[in-house]
Design an enzyme around this catalytic site. Structure first.
Site, short mmCIF file in Angstrom:
data_model
loop_
_atom_site.label_atom_id
_atom_site.label_comp_id
_atom_site.label_asym_id
_atom_site.label_seq_id
_atom_site.Cartn_x
_atom_site.Cartn_y
_atom_site.Cartn_z
N LYS A 214 1.43 -16.06 5.01
CA LYS A 214 0.27 -16.28 4.24
C LYS A 214 0.34 -15.29 2.38
O LYS A 214 0.82 -14.22 2.81
CB LYS A 214 -1.06 -16.59 4.66
CG LYS A 214 -1.67 -15.11 5.09
CD LYS A 214 -3.39 -15.32 4.99
CE LYS A 214 -3.88 -14.11 5.22
NZ LYS A 214 -5.62 -14.36 5.27
N HIS B 90 8.53 -3.76 9.87
CA HIS B 90 9.23 -3.73 8.73
C HIS B 90 9.73 -2.66 8.26
O HIS B 90 10.92 -1.70 7.79
CB HIS B 90 8.28 -4.48 7.35
CG HIS B 90 8.65 -5.98 7.71
ND1 HIS B 90 8.30 -6.86 8.77
CD2 HIS B 90 9.35 -7.10 7.05
CE1 HIS B 90 7.85 -7.98 8.40
NE2 HIS B 90 8.84 -8.04 7.29
#
Lengths: 206, 398
Positions: free
Chosen positions: A104, A37
């Site tokens: 999650k 990222h």
């Protein structure tokens, strides 16, 4: 019954999904976590764009094995906590045209807004489901930036079959995480107010 | 003292690739409380499936194989220095075999050591004891659930927590609510009350070595544990925070003395993938999480002893022939007799080894066919758990 999702997917199909929907995903998608990222917002990565456009990005740092013929295989591949990517995700969704983020724990307001704006959903996989999810990875097509990033952080292009997840943030601003946080907070305050049932142990009473 | 490295390697493999029975039972009970077909039900169902699949494949149940926490109780017959070397060595072996993900990252440079060994990693607590033998307990705690742990310093006005048991209770409720599904709910909650900042957290972790279905010996804490295990379900967080009837599997509370000025409450959250294991050595018996391990003979030695037996038999036969033929030569016959004696002894030894092997195989059969078949190939193996190699050779999986 879970809804079947085939990748690549269109924006309108994504907008049909609502929070709470159970889905099973099949097709090509890509993994990426912290280091990826960071890299993806620093430059525009053409290779990643090809792997991710109209597909899903999976927050996962897998355990992989390479067999004798040089083929990669996912051994354990559960989701990792997504909120760490909150500073980057909105931009990644916008730049690379991702239609779904699998991870999650859910994500924050900025990501939720980007999802609504660009047509993307958050799909919650079951944490700790490493083996079952690794078995859903039927083929590893390749790996991007393995050398600088290492096995868990590299971007793996994988083909999945019937990968189970639950939509917990949709493209309409809905977040199951916010709903459950609010209701559980209320319940927690009620419990606290109810007070203790066990007799308090006091040094003075002895 | 013999090296415990292979035993610790087996402890790591066993702990990483399965859940203790009490945890599995708690998950099954949680599933049965949900409506079949609901999100929560299918989530629990998949969790249980995953544990079974991991056992079969001997693969880590979660890719985050976590922080490795060892508690070692050692008798006077063990040296902590060698134990440390063996444990560190076993951690390296386990990483190579992909039982563990490389999980030790240099906090300053960001570099992964690649073998799970680094400054303070793995972390090992040594406790000497008077009685002989050894007990090594291992907990593998994933990062996701470690991140949702919390420490409170009482009084804490934000949650109305005073310096009493009611205050402790408020801290636990607050921590579990804030953890939501992030720590991979339903979790088991370890709580440390008192101590200083370090020992308070340590107590909370040590509580997680208890079985889910045990009872706190302190009646006050036992009552609080029971009440919270019941009432925290009302938060409705459910598996992974999807909503549901089970938010925690259990609450375990321990208390330590504190200085009058401090009152800490530390909460450690253990994810549903609650990995803990125990290796115990008593005399020549080895137990893995309460089950007897069957030590199998290493293949190389078996092969060597077979060869030795064959050679000895041949030598004995040759010696008999020779001594019959050239009986008159004292010098030669003396040599032959000596040879014969040697040969017989070797043959006897080989025979007894074979008998021992047979007996070992027999006892293994009683416990498991997999263990019997794997005996020659695998160095050490707990009877009911098929090893990676065993499953690779398509042995029956129990």
């Amino acid at each position: 019954m879970p809804k079947k999702i085939e990748l690549p997917i269109t924006e309108s199909a994504i907008r049909e999904l609502r929070i709470g929907d159970e889905v099973e995903i099949s097709g090509l998608m890509v993994t990426g976590r912290d280091a990826a990222h960071k890299h993806l917002v620093k430059t525009f990565d053409e290779t990643f764009h090809e792997l991710a456009k109209d597909r899903f990005l999976y927050h996962c740092g897998p355990v992989v094995q390479r067999d004798g013929s040089g083929e990669w295989r996912f051994v354990a591949a559960g989701p990792t906590t997504s909120i760490r990517e909150e500073p980057y995700e909105a931009e990644v969704i916008e730049r690379y045209g991702i239609r779904g983020v699998i991870g999650k724990g859910g994500m924050g307001k900025r990501t939720l807004d980007a999802m609504q704006k660009y047509g993307c959903v958050y799909l919650h996989a079951i944490g700790g489901l490493a083996v079952v999810l690794a078995q859903c990875v039927v083929k590893v097509h390749g790996v991007h930036m393995l050398d600088p990033l290492g096995v868990p952080e590299a971007m793996w292009s994988i083909e999945v079959k019937d990968f189970p997840a639950v939509v917990t943030m949709d493209a309409h601003g809905g977040s199951l995480h916010e709903t459950i946080f609010a209701s559980s907070r209320e319940a927690a305050l009620r419990l606290m107010e109810k007070g203790i049932e066990a007799p308090p142990r006091s040094a003075a009473a002895k | 003292m013999a090296s415990v490295r292979p035993l610790v390697l087996e402890l790591i493999r066993h702990t990483s690739s399965g859940l203790p029975e009490d945890v599995l039972d708690a998950l099954a009970r949680a599933r049965d409380r949900e409506e079949p077909g609901s999100r929560a039900y299918s989530t629990f169902e998949r969790m249980i499936q995953n544990v079974e699949a991991a056992r079969e494949a001997s693969a880590p149940i979660c890719q985050d194989t976590g922080t490795l926490i060892f508690y070692v109780d050692y008798g006077p017959d063990y040296s902590p220095h060698q134990l440390e070397r063996d444990i560190v060595g076993a951690v390296r072996d386990a990483t190579k075999k992909a039982y563990l993900r490389p999980n030790a990252v240099d906090s300053i440079t960001g570099e992964n050591s690649g073998d799970n060994v680094g400054v303070g990693s793995p972390y090992i607590h040594f406790h000497p004891r008077r009685t002989k033998g050894l007990r090594i307990r291992l907990m593998m705690k994933g990062g996701g659930c470690e991140n949702v742990g919390a420490q409170y310093s009482l009084p804490d006005t934000s949650i109305g927590a005073g310096r009493d048991l009611d205050g402790v209770r408020r801290c636990i409720i607050d921590a579990v609510q804030k953890a939501q599904g992030y720590g991979c709910a339903p979790g088991t909650i370890g709580v440390g009350v008192g101590g200083d900042r370090v020992t308070s957290y340590m107590e909370s972790k040590e509580q997680l070595f208890r079985r889910i279905d045990d009872k706190n010996p302190d009646p006050t804490l036992a009552a609080l544990e029971e009440e919270l295990t019941e009432s925290l379900q009302q938060l409705g967080i459910g598996p992974m925070g999807f909503g549901g009837k089970t938010t925690v599997l259990g609450v375990k509370i321990g208390a330590r003395h504190r200085v009058p000025a401090s009152f800490f409450v530390s909460v450690s959250y253990m994810c549903w993938a609650y990995r803990r294991g125990e290796l115990e050595i008593k005399g020549d018996k080895v137990y893995l999480s309460g089950r007897r391990m069957i030590p199998a003979e290493p293949r190389r030695r078996t092969a060597a002893s077979t060869t030795a037996a064959r050679t000895a038999k041949k030598a004995a036969a040759r010696a008999t022939k020779k001594s019959a033929r050239v009986g008159s030569s004292t010098k030669k016959s003396k040599g032959a007799a000596a040879n014969k004696a040697k040969g017989t002894a070797a043959a006897k030894k080989a025979k007894s080894t074979a008998a021992a092997k047979k007996a070992a195989a027999k006892s293994a059969t009683k416990k498991s066919t997999a263990a019997k078949k794997g005996a020659a190939k695998t160095r050490l193996k707990a009877a009911p758990i098929p090893s990676r190699r065993a499953s690779a050779t398509k042995l029956p999986v129990l």
